[in-house]
Every structure is written in structure tokens, then in C-alpha cells.
Design an enzyme around this catalytic site. Structure first.
Site, PDB file in Angstrom:
ATOM      1  N   LYS A   1       0.866  -1.185   0.000  1.00 14.34           N
ATOM      2  CA  LYS A   1       0.000   0.000   0.000  1.00 14.34           C
ATOM      3  C   LYS A   1       0.896   1.226   0.000  1.00 14.34           C
ATOM      4  O   LYS A   1       1.767   1.374   0.846  1.00 14.34           O
ATOM      5  CB  LYS A   1      -0.906  -0.021   1.235  1.00 14.34           C
ATOM      6  CG  LYS A   1      -1.959   1.051   1.215  1.00 14.34           C
ATOM      7  CD  LYS A   1      -2.896   0.940   2.389  1.00 14.34           C
ATOM      8  CE  LYS A   1      -4.086   0.045   2.074  1.00 14.34           C
ATOM      9  NZ  LYS A   1      -5.142   0.144   3.106  1.00 14.34           N
TER      10      LYS A   1
ATOM     11  N   ASP B   1     -12.495   0.944  11.377  1.00 11.52           N
ATOM     12  CA  ASP B   1     -12.999   1.026   9.999  1.00 11.52           C
ATOM     13  C   ASP B   1     -13.445  -0.348   9.503  1.00 11.52           C
ATOM     14  O   ASP B   1     -13.023  -0.807   8.452  1.00 11.52           O
ATOM     15  CB  ASP B   1     -11.936   1.628   9.087  1.00 11.52           C
ATOM     16  CG  ASP B   1     -12.539   2.199   7.806  1.00 11.52           C
ATOM     17  OD1 ASP B   1     -13.785   2.351   7.754  1.00 11.52           O
ATOM     18  OD2 ASP B   1     -11.793   2.498   6.863  1.00 11.52           O
TER      19      ASP B   1
HETATM   20  N1  LIG Z   1      -3.502  -7.479   1.384  1.00  8.90           N
HETATM   21  C1  LIG Z   1      -4.196  -7.357   0.223  1.00  8.90           C
HETATM   22  N2  LIG Z   1      -4.239  -8.377  -0.612  1.00  8.90           N
HETATM   23  C2  LIG Z   1      -4.927  -8.276  -1.798  1.00  8.90           C
HETATM   24  N3  LIG Z   1      -5.589  -7.176  -2.173  1.00  8.90           N
HETATM   25  C3  LIG Z   1      -5.590  -6.109  -1.353  1.00  8.90           C
HETATM   26  C4  LIG Z   1      -4.850  -6.131  -0.128  1.00  8.90           C
HETATM   27  N4  LIG Z   1      -5.032  -4.931   0.486  1.00  8.90           N
HETATM   28  C5  LIG Z   1      -5.819  -4.206  -0.324  1.00  8.90           C
HETATM   29  N5  LIG Z   1      -6.147  -4.892  -1.445  1.00  8.90           N
HETATM   30  C6  LIG Z   1      -6.956  -4.429  -2.588  1.00  8.90           C
HETATM   31  O1  LIG Z   1      -6.766  -3.046  -2.737  1.00  8.90           O
HETATM   32  C7  LIG Z   1      -7.997  -2.363  -2.649  1.00  8.90           C
HETATM   33  C8  LIG Z   1      -7.817  -1.090  -1.873  1.00  8.90           C
HETATM   34  O2  LIG Z   1      -7.402  -1.393  -0.587  1.00  8.90           O
HETATM   35  P1  LIG Z   1      -7.582  -0.403   0.629  1.00  8.90           P
HETATM   36  O3  LIG Z   1      -6.687   0.762   0.430  1.00  8.90           O
HETATM   37  O4  LIG Z   1      -7.375  -1.192   1.852  1.00  8.90           O
HETATM   38  O5  LIG Z   1      -9.073   0.051   0.448  1.00  8.90           O
HETATM   39  P2  LIG Z   1      -9.880   1.002   1.410  1.00  8.90           P
HETATM   40  O6  LIG Z   1      -8.961   2.096   1.840  1.00  8.90           O
HETATM   41  O7  LIG Z   1     -11.010   1.482   0.568  1.00  8.90           O
HETATM   42  O8  LIG Z   1     -10.274   0.122   2.515  1.00  8.90           O
HETATM   43  C9  LIG Z   1      -8.910  -3.343  -1.946  1.00  8.90           C
HETATM   44  O9  LIG Z   1     -10.203  -3.170  -2.409  1.00  8.90           O
HETATM   45  C10 LIG Z   1      -8.376  -4.684  -2.348  1.00  8.90           C
HETATM   46  O10 LIG Z   1      -8.968  -5.103  -3.566  1.00  8.90           O
END
Ligand SMILES: Nc1ncnc2c1ncn2[C@@H]1O[C@H](COP(=O)(O)OP(=O)(O)O)[C@@H](O)[C@H]1O
Ligand SMILES: *[C@@H]1O[C@H](CO)[C@@H](O)[C@H](O)[C@H]1NC(C)=O
Ligand SMILES: *[C@@H]1O[C@H](CO)[C@@H](O)[C@H](O)[C@H]1NC(C)=O
Ligand SMILES: *[C@@H]1O[C@H](CO)[C@@H](O)[C@H](O)[C@H]1NC(C)=O
Ligand SMILES: *[C@@H]1O[C@H](CO)[C@@H](O)[C@H](O)[C@H]1NC(C)=O
Ligand SMILES: *[C@@H]1O[C@H](CO)[C@@H](O)[C@H](O)[C@H]1NC(C)=O
Ligand SMILES: *[C@@H]1O[C@H](CO)[C@@H](O)[C@H](O)[C@H]1NC(C)=O
Length: 671
Positions: free
Chosen positions: A379, A475
């Protein structure tokens, strides 16, 4: 007719005989050598012809002499009683002295009746004469000397002169080495021992009895003005036939005398020597650079400089590409720290094809760590302010220490200028949200959904009550529940989570969370608590069972709360109708209704009416029945919240509150 034929025969016979005779005793009257490989010279002393074809008169040793003679004597007078006829010759030479500024002793071209020089002395006698016969007219020697030593006994003018000698080493005429430039007539000095290749022309004109000697560097055509001239009637010196050749002698200084080419003509002008065919001189001292080197060396250097420069640019770029931000306080987090290079390589430079999704905080990329080949989700958050960074990282690292099978494991972080990276376990099945709402995705059956619910509940229980300090997720929502390979629900996105120690009051901060999941007291006071998480969990339960978003908005902008819808149907006794249509016929109605009721129970407006996660677990596992609780109770509670506005500092009613939450949806976007 026959008479004429006979006469011709006789003539031919005579001619043939004459030619035969000439070739026997007297050599042809002209020759030309460009190199001496093919030449049949008579050599003596130190003189040799090198394998390359150079005539080497001396080989560098001291006090020696060497001679090279044209093998046959030449006829200088056409008739025994006639005068010495005109002749012309040219030769190309070079003197390689061991010392660059001192030579010894010299060389000479000679015409001599005696082909033996065994009595001649080396050194200043040039291997031509000795102290006894020097100057004696019985020598019958004509010579042109190239003298590199000034000998006072012979009245030498300098140690770098060209002289015309008759029977003696005391020149008839001599001049310092050099030539008159044809262009402007200016005299240019030459140094005989300069190791330069030079050419000498010697001409005798029988009519005027003038001897002309001309010198020039190899590249310069024969200058019209000779260097030395002398009028000397050679008829008084030379007999009918004589030998021609070169003589050279060394003294105490090691010098090598070379003749590269030689052309002679009796009675005419000597032909030019083709300088392209001349043999190469050996190298002395610093090896002069060859043409190839002259081109290759600069080219190589240029290429090297270019390559070095390119490498430097690459290195600097690489360095810049992979620079990180690292501070002293981070050392304790070493094990949780990822290198930017690894993350960069893992995500192939954060390529779009590796983008998993974009959340409220930033983009999430899939990556494969270079060494461990572990699949991760990276991220990428922007964090401009340096303020609170330490707290945030400390938080992140402490979250990384949490372990639960229904938790998306935070593996570590990395920091660069303006950027923060969080590295998570990769969840191959992505977020739950996409299964609930996207048409094309295979919807989850009830068993899977119930399993996910239990998983998330157990994770929340762990965060609230089982780990060493209370962790509030803040959240909880379908999009933050990720599914692993076996479709287990895992709670993720702790970007917003704030943890605090057991017993102490949670710090009050800005309200964070997502619309529809925010407990009323959280909006009012901004204080998160485990029970605000339970409220959000309640909303999540309704969401997953109904397959609908917690807040819906129609075209007119009116909002509909999922919790109101379920409550309404419960009051009407038609709760089953709210269950996700896609589960039709394939659903455990009892379990679904239990979950719906539990969802409502958790979504109670008054925090104290909500169950703890501990109880939630018990209800879900059927270890404890749901408390007595009717739709009317809940409606009354809502009413109470509305009427309680006097004691409510914000003074907002429940419906107003729910509407105001809608306006706060932007809060879920930024931190
Ligand atoms: N550890 C992970 N493994 C696989 N996909 C992920 C992971 N973390 C996030 N994602 C993907 O990235 C997208 C955005 O993640 P995130 O930033 O956590 O969303 P939000 O901030 O809206 O909760 C998620 O919808 C998911 O599809
Ligand atoms: C030079 O020539 C002399 C006589 O021919 C010989 O003795 C000597 O070894 C030679 N020296 C070299 C270096 O060839
Ligand atoms: C070289 O010259 C000598 C003397 O004139 C002669 O005897 C000999 O045969 C010649 N050799 C060659 C190969 O021409
Ligand atoms: C030629 O020179 C040698 C030695 O230098 C000598 O012995 C000989 O007598 C000379 N010949 C003549 C004809 O002068
Ligand atoms: C010159 O040489 C001849 C013959 O070698 C000799 O007889 C004569 O004396 C010499 N003359 C002088 C002046 O030395
Ligand atoms: C040439 O040589 C002469 C005699 O050594 C000297 O006097 C003169 O200065 C030289 N000229 C040049 C241009 O070197
Ligand atoms: C050169 O000398 C010879 C013999 O001494 C003589 O016959 C001849 O005339 C001279 N030539 C000239 C051009 O003086």
C-alpha cells in the site's frame, strides 16, 4: 640479299658477345634498390642486411666498421683514355644513435678503386682511410661524408655536416646539414642523428666537373639548390673502373647506420626510389605511436569515458530511485523495515498492471519479494508532514506484531521522502465487497458468508479483548474484509486503526470511519471505543446477509438506511425478505435471521445496549441465545435517543444524525 643477311648475323653475334662480355666484367650502368632483401651486395665488418631488408652498416657496437659495396666494379670511363663520365645517385638513410643528442662517428658514400678496407680505421676515419694514407693521392677515393663528430685534425666545420672528400677525410667542401626550401629558398637545418629518415643526392657532371650534394627529409622532394657543391675533375682521381658503396664506423658512441634504399645511374640521372616500398626502421626509445593506435587509443578513451559517464548516471539514478528516508529512531524497527529497492523490484516499479485497487489512502500494488518470493500487497500512501510520523510508524509496527488467523498480516513498512509503504500479506481473493456487489463475480453461499462473519468476529474479539492491549479497528466494513485463498475472511486496513493501552482513555481525535458504520456517539463525541467497532460490525452483519450497502440513495437524493429496512421488515414479521436474493433456497434461514437480529442488536443507538464481542461470539456459535429483544425495544431506543436531545451536547436527533453522517462520508477519504 644473302650478303645482307650474313652481315646482320655477324652484327648480332658481335652484339651478343659484347653484352656477354659486359655482364662478365662490368656491371650494368644503373640499378635501384628499395630495400636490400633482393640485393647482392658485398658486405664486410658489421654490415648486414636485416630480415626486413634494411642495410645495417653498423650494429651498435663500439669502434667497428662496416662496408657494403655494389658487388661488381663500375666503368667510370667509357674508354680507358677518356674522362670520368657523369654519374648520379641517391640514397635514403637514417642514423639511430643510442644518445639522442650525440652521434658517432659518421658514414660515407664512396667510389673507390680498392674494394678492400681492411687497413682502414673506424671512428673518425669512417672506415675509409687510416692515419697513414689519409690524403694520399694514391687512394683514388671519392666520398660524400655524413659526419656527426667534429674532428679538428680534419678541420671539420661542425658535428653535423655533409662534406665532399677526395682521398682524404679533410673535405674539399662541406656544409652543415640542411636544405634550401624550394618555396622560399630559406635554409632549413637538419640534424643527421635525429633518427629522421633523410635522402641524399650526389651528382657529378663530367662537362663542368661539378659535384653537387643535396640533402632533404624523406617527405621532401629533391630541392633544386644543392647543399654542397665542388668543382673537382674526378678524372684526376678515379681510374677506369671503380667500386661504389657505403662505409660507416662507430667510435665510442653506440650508433646504428641504416641505408633503406639506393639508386645509381652511370651517365644519367638516378631513378627515384619508391619510398612506399622501403623497409621499416627498428624502434628506438619511446615507440612512436602507430596509425592504428592513433585512431584506436582516442576512440577507446572516448568510449571508456562515455561508458564511465553512463555508468555514473545509471548509478546516480539508481541511487536516487532507491533512496529512502531513515531516521535514528527507526533502528529498533529494523526487522519491520523493507528496503525500497525490494518493494520497487517486487512491484516491477509500481507498474499499473500490478495495481490491485485504489483505497481511500492510496494505491495498493501486488508484488513478489525478490529474495523470499513471498506474495505481498504494497500500500503506497503519501505522507507529506513529518509531524506524527514517529507515532504513526510506531503504531504500524505495533500492529505488525498482532497475530490472528483472520487478520491481514502487516509485514512491515518503508519510508521515502513524502511516501510511506505498508507491506501486507497478499490476499488472493481480494475484498469481500466485490463478491457482495459485483454481478459477474460468483456470489458466496451462506456457509461461506457465515464462516466469514465468524472469522471477522473472532478477529475483532482478539483485538478488543485477547491481545495485550485494546486495539480498536475503527474502519470495519465489507471492503476492509479481504478473502484469502480458502475464502477466509480477514480483517485488513489498519491504516486508520488507533490502538491504546488497556484501561486508559482513548485519545480523542477526529472522527474517522465510513458512513453507515459510524456509531452515533462516535459522531457526537469523536471518541472511538470497542463498542463503536461493535456498531460497525452490526452494520457489516446486515450488509453481508442482505447483500446491500448500509446506506442507499435514490435519484431524488433521499437516503435509505439498511438498518431501518431490516427493522421495518422485522416489525412486519417479514425479516426473511431482506436476505440476499442470490442466496435464495440455498440458505440456513435460522442462521441468517440470527445474524440479522444480531446485526440490529449491535447497531443499537445506545452503546450500552450493544453486546461485547465476547457475547457476539457466543451468540454466533449458538453457545448463548440472543437476549430478549424486540423491534419495538429498538424503535423505542431510537426514539429515546431523539428525545434525549437535551442531554445530547451536539443536540442532533437520530435521523438527523444519520443524515449528517452521510455528509461525513468524505471523512473516510483522508487522514
Ligand atoms: N492485502 C491485500 N491483498 C490483496 N488485495 C488487497 C490487499 N489490500 C488491499 N487490497 C486491494 O486493494 C484495494 C484497496 O485497498 P484499501 O486501500 O485497503 O481500500 P480502502 O482504503 O477502501 O479500505 C482493496 O479493495 C483490495 O482489492
Ligand atoms: C655486431 O657485429 C659484430 C661483428 O660482426 C659482432 O661481433 C657483434 O656480436 C654484433 N653485435 C650485435 C649486437 O649484433
Ligand atoms: C653476387 O655477386 C657476386 C660477385 O659479382 C657473384 O659472384 C654472385 O654470383 C652473385 N650472386 C647472386 C645471387 O647474384
Ligand atoms: C687494397 O687495400 C688492401 C688493404 O687495405 C691492401 O692490402 C692492398 O694492397 C690494396 N690494393 C691496392 C691495389 O692498392
Ligand atoms: C702515398 O702512398 C704511396 C703508396 O702507398 C707511398 O709510396 C707514398 O710515400 C705515400 N705518400 C705520402 C706523402 O705519404
Ligand atoms: C641552424 O644551424 C646553425 C649551425 O648549427 C645555427 O647557427 C642556426 O642557428 C640554426 N638555425 C636554426 C633555425 O635552427
Ligand atoms: C680533367 O682532367 C683530365 C686529365 O687530367 C683532362 O684530360 C680533362 O681535360 C679535364 N677535364 C676538364 C673539364 O678540365
Amino acid at each position: 640479299m644473302p650478303g645482307k643477311k650474313y652481315k646482320c648475323f655477324i652484327l648480332c653475334q658481335l652484339l651478343f658477345l659484347g653484352l656477354d662480355l659486359a655482364s662478365f666484367t662490368i656491371a650494368e650502368e644503373q640499378f635501384i634498390y628499395s630495400g636490400f632483401s633482393q640485393a647482392n651486395l658485398s658486405l664486410d665488418g658489421t654490415a648486414t642486411v636485416t630480415p626486413e631488408g634494411l642495410l645495417q652498416l653498423t650494429n651498435g657496437t663500439f669502434n667497428l666498421k662496416g662496408h657494403a659495396l655494389y658487388p661488381a666494379p663500375l666503368q667510370f670511363r667509357r674508354h680507358p683514355t677518356g674522362n670520368v663520365q657523369s654519374f648520379s645517385l641517391t640514397f635514403i638513410f637514417s642514423i639511430l644513435s643510442a644518445l639522442p643528442d650525440k652521434g658517432a662517428d659518421g658514414m660515407a658514400f664512396f667510389v673507390s678503386t680498392n674494394k678492400s678496407f681492411s687497413n682502414a680505421l673506424p671512428a673518425q676515419y669512417l672506415g675509409l682511410l687510416n692515419d697513414q694514407n689519409n690524403g694520399n693521392t694514391s687512394n683514388h677515393i671519392f666520398a660524400v661524408e655524413l659526419d656527426t663528430i667534429q674532428n679538428s685534425e680534419f678541420q671539420d666545420i661542425s658535428d653535423n655536416h655533409v662534406g665532399i672528400n677526395i682521398n682524404s677525410l679533410h673535405s674539399v667542401q662541406s656544409r652543415d646539414a640542411g636544405f634550401y626550401d624550394d618555396k622560399n629558398g630559406v635554409f632549413k637545418n637538419l640534424t643527421l642523428i635525429s633518427r629522421e629518415v633523410m635522402q641524399v643526392w650526389v651528382e657529378y657532371d663530367a662537362g663542368s666537373t661539378q659535384v653537387d650534394v643535396t640533402l632533404a627529409p624523406i617527405k621532401v622532394a629533391k630541392p633544386t639548390r644543392p647543399l654542397v657543391s665542388a668543382i673537382y675533375n674526378l678524372s684526376t682521381v678515379l681510374p677506369g673502373t671503380a667500386y661504389i658503396g657505403f662505409s660507416s664506423a662507430t667510435g665510442v658512441i653506440n650508433s646504428r647506420y641504416y641505408v633503406l634504399g639506393w639508386s645509381f645511374s652511370m651517365g644519367g640521372t638516378a631513378s627515384g626510389i619508391d619510398i612506399r616500398k622501403l623497409p621499416k626502421l627498428p624502434h628506438i626509445g619511446p615507440r612512436p605511436r602507430s596509425k592504428v593506435l592513433k585512431i584506436i587509443m582516442p576512440a577507446t578513451i572516448a568510449v571508456s569515458i562515455f561508458v564511465a559517464g553512463a555508468l555514473l548516471v545509471l548509478l546516480v539514478r539508481r541511487k536516487l530511485t532507491y533512496t529512502e528516508l531513515r531516521e535514528d529512531w527507526e533502528t529498533e524497527f529494523g526487522p519491520n523495515r523493507f528496503s525500497y529497492k525490494d518493494l520497487f523490484l517486487a512491484t516491477e516499479g509500481f507498474k499499473n498492471k500490478n495495481l490491485l485497487g485504489t483505497g481511500g489512502f492510496g494505491k495498493v500494488y501486488k508484488g513478489i519479494l525478490p529474495t523470499s518470493k513471498l506474495e505481498v500487497a504494497v500500500k503506497r500512501l503519501s505522507h507529506e508532514s513529518r509531524q506524527g510520523t514517529k507515532e504513526f510508524i510506531t503504531e504500524i509496527v505495533s500492529i505488525g506484531r498482532l497475530r490472528h488467523r483472520n487478520l491481514v498480516q502487516l509485514l512491515g513498512y518503508c519510508r521515502r521522502k513524502g511516501e510511506l509503504f505498508l507491506v501486507y500479506d497478499y490476499m488472493s481473493n481480494g475484498s469481500l465487497e466485490k463478491y457482495l456487489y459485483s454481478e459477474d463475480e460468483l456470489s458466496l453461499d451462506w456457509n461461506k458468508r457465515f464462516q466469514i462473519i465468524k472469522g471477522v468476529a473472532s478477529c475483532l474479539l482478539y483485538l478488543h479483548e485477547e491481545c495485550e492491549r485494546v486495539v480498536i479497528h475503527r474502519d470495519i466494513k465489507a471492503s476492509n474484509v479481504l478473502l484469502d485463498r480458502e475464502l477466509n475472511g480477514r480483517l485488513g486496513d489498519f491504516g486508520l486503526a488507533k490502538s491504546y493501552d488497556h484501561g486508559t482513555d482513548p485519545q480523542t481525535t477526529r472522527v474517522v470511519g465510513t458512513m453507515g458504520y459510524l456509531a452515533p456517539e462516535l459522531v457526537r463525541t469523536g471518541k472511538p471505543s470497542p463498542l463503536t467497532d461493535v456498531f460497525a460490525f452490526g452494520t457489516f452483519l446486515l450488509e453481508i446477509t442482505c447483500g446491500q450497502r448500509p446506506v442507499k440513495q435514490n435519484a431524488q437524493g433521499d437516503r435509505f438506511m439498511l438498518v431501518d429496512l431490516v427493522l421495518e421488515h422485522w416489525q412486519k414479521g417479514s425479516m426473511m425478505e431482506t436476505i440476499d436474493k442470490r442466496l435464495q433456497g440455498n440458505c440456513n434461514i435460522d442462521e441468517a435471521c440470527l445474524v440479522l437480529k444480531l446485526g440490529l442488536l449491535c447497531s443499537q443507538p445506545f452503546a450500552r445496549s450493544r453486546p461485547s464481542m465476547n457475547h457476539v461470539m457466543l451468540y454466533l456459535n449458538g453457545d448463548m441465545p440472543l437476549p430478549e429483544f424486540t423491534p419495538t425495544d429498538m424503535s423505542l431506543n431510537m426514539l429515546a435517543l431523539m428525545e434525549n436531545r437535551g442531554s445530547d451536547p451536539s443536540g442532533v436527533s437520530y435521523p438527523q444524525l444519520m443524515t449528517s453522517i452521510g455528509a461525513m462520508s468524505s471523512l473516510s477519504g483522508g487522514r
